[in-house]
Design an enzyme around this catalytic site. Structure first.
Site, short mmCIF file in Angstrom:
data_model
loop_
_atom_site.label_atom_id
_atom_site.label_comp_id
_atom_site.label_asym_id
_atom_site.label_seq_id
_atom_site.Cartn_x
_atom_site.Cartn_y
_atom_site.Cartn_z
N SER A 175 0.83 -1.21 0.00
CA SER A 175 0.00 0.00 0.00
C SER A 175 0.86 1.25 0.00
CB SER A 175 -0.84 -0.03 1.27
OG SER A 175 -1.43 1.20 1.50
N TYR A 219 -1.80 0.03 10.28
CA TYR A 219 -2.07 -0.65 9.01
C TYR A 219 -0.84 -0.56 8.09
CZ TYR A 219 -3.59 -1.29 4.22
OH TYR A 219 -3.65 -1.70 2.91
N LYS A 238 2.10 -3.46 6.63
CA LYS A 238 2.50 -3.66 5.22
C LYS A 238 4.01 -3.43 5.08
CE LYS A 238 -1.50 -4.72 3.52
NZ LYS A 238 -1.75 -6.01 2.86
#
Ligand code: UFG
Length: 331
Positions: free
Chosen positions: A119, A143, A147
């Site tokens: 991302s 989040y 990643k």
């Protein structure tokens, strides 16, 4: 010659299902592995579906060993940024431990090609726009951390000299739906701008809130690089071919390299839907960088990626058509 086999985790979800469909059309043999926490059985349009969790190590290994894939594409993950702030352990467990389980299972089963859903959140607040792949990984929420952590694990596998090879695709703002109308975004309580605007136009939400109008951008609202899910799906097929043909492990941005402001998106949704819905201006949402736009030359040059839907109207149109159909859809 035997068809190439691809194991897809999270293949019943929004992006995964578009990739599964395309893999089927391209003649790959596909197996989807999904716990259906947010995905849907009806969204799996090619190959079989095994309902399973990436946290279930035994089942994961057993399914991979029996399917004997040539490659794995890994979508299964938790993706809601604010939830990752309030429930970090859950995010680290699913996104990091789940991926480790998968990488270990691949090693045990002798599978050496891996495409990872990363991302733009790995970059955090960018030092410059557009953002190149060499930009440091400095996520600003759990989040993004999950990643970036997986990307560091992948980097270390590469440095170890293991023949295992991977591609990490760093998605910018994915939107739109299958132009054929069969699949699209169908998660409960969406937080994404385009989906919320479409749902407001449809009357499902009372009004659309614009989070922040005092950003240092031309109209004061945040700028994002919106990429159509079908172009993103194509990038996965190209990444797969790249690996199968001997490409080096590497990370690639997936965005078009141009941005639209929140106001521009809202105006386009009003125009396309024909609904002049209510808009309310609110405070900034914590953690939103003013602008996120990809440098997109690398994937175009290295993989020959040529977008077909680089058009905000088209992105919104396919999303709107899907959103109207969704009403009658059952999970
Ligand atoms: N926004 C609103 N109102 C809404 C929803 C969003 O004004 O109802 C604004 C946000 O504040 C932001 C912009 O619209 O400025 C885009 O927000 P989204 O929630 O649609 O998407 P984000 O840019 O926050 O994040 C998404 C993914 C991330 C990914 C990032 C990459 O959720 O995982 O794109 O660009 F990292």
């Amino acid at each position: 010659m035997r068809k190439k086999r691809v194991f897809v985790t999270g293949g019943a979800g929004y992006i995964g299902s578009h990739v599964v469909k395309l893999l089927g059309e391209e003649g790959y043999e596909v197996l989807t592995y999904d716990n259906l926490s947010t995905g849907h059985r009806w969204a799996v349009l090619a190959g079989d579906l095994v309902v399973g969790d990436i946290l279930d190590r035994e089942k994961l290994l057993e399914v991979i060993k029996s399917f004997k894939p040539d490659a794995v594409i890994h979508f299964a993950a938790l993706i809601v940024v604010p939830e990752s702030v309030s429930r970090p352990l859950k995010y680290y467990r699913t996104n990091v431990v789940g991926t480790l389980n998968l990488l270990e299972a691949m090693k045990k089963a002798g599978v050496s090609f891996f495409v990872f859903s990363s991302s733009a959140a790995v970059y955090g607040n960018p030092e410059e726009i557009p953002i190149g792949e060499e930009h440091p990984l400095r996520p600003i929420n759990p989040y993004g951390e999950t990643k970036a952590t997986v990307e560091r694990i992948l980097r270390d596998i590469k440095l170890s000299g293991d023949p295992f090879r991977w591609v990490s695709l760093r998605y910018f703002n994915v939107a739109g739906a299958d132009p054929g109308g069969k699949i699209g975004f169908a998660y409960p309580d969406p937080t994404h701008l385009i989906i919320r605007a479409l749902k407001t136009a449809k009357g499902e939400l009372k009004r659309l809130e614009i989070y922040g109008t005092d950003y240092p951008t031309p109209d004061g609202t945040c700028i994002r690089d919106y990429i159509h899910v079908e172009d993103l799906a194509r990038a996965h097929i190209l990444a797969l071919e790249y690996l199968l043909e001997g490409g080096e492990s590497d990370a690639f941005n997936c965005g078009y390299g141009r941005g639209f402001s929140v106001r521009e998106v809202v105006d386009a949704v009003k125009r396309i839907s024909g609904v002049d819905f209510e808009v309310a201006e609110r405070e900034r949402r914590p953690g939103d960088p003013p602008a996120l736009v990809a440098k997109s030359e690398k994937i175009r040059k290295v993989m020959g990626w040529t977008p077909q839907f680089d058009d905000l109207e088209l992105i919104i149109k396919t999303g709107w058509e899907w959103e109207k159909r969704l009403t009658s859809r059952k999970s």
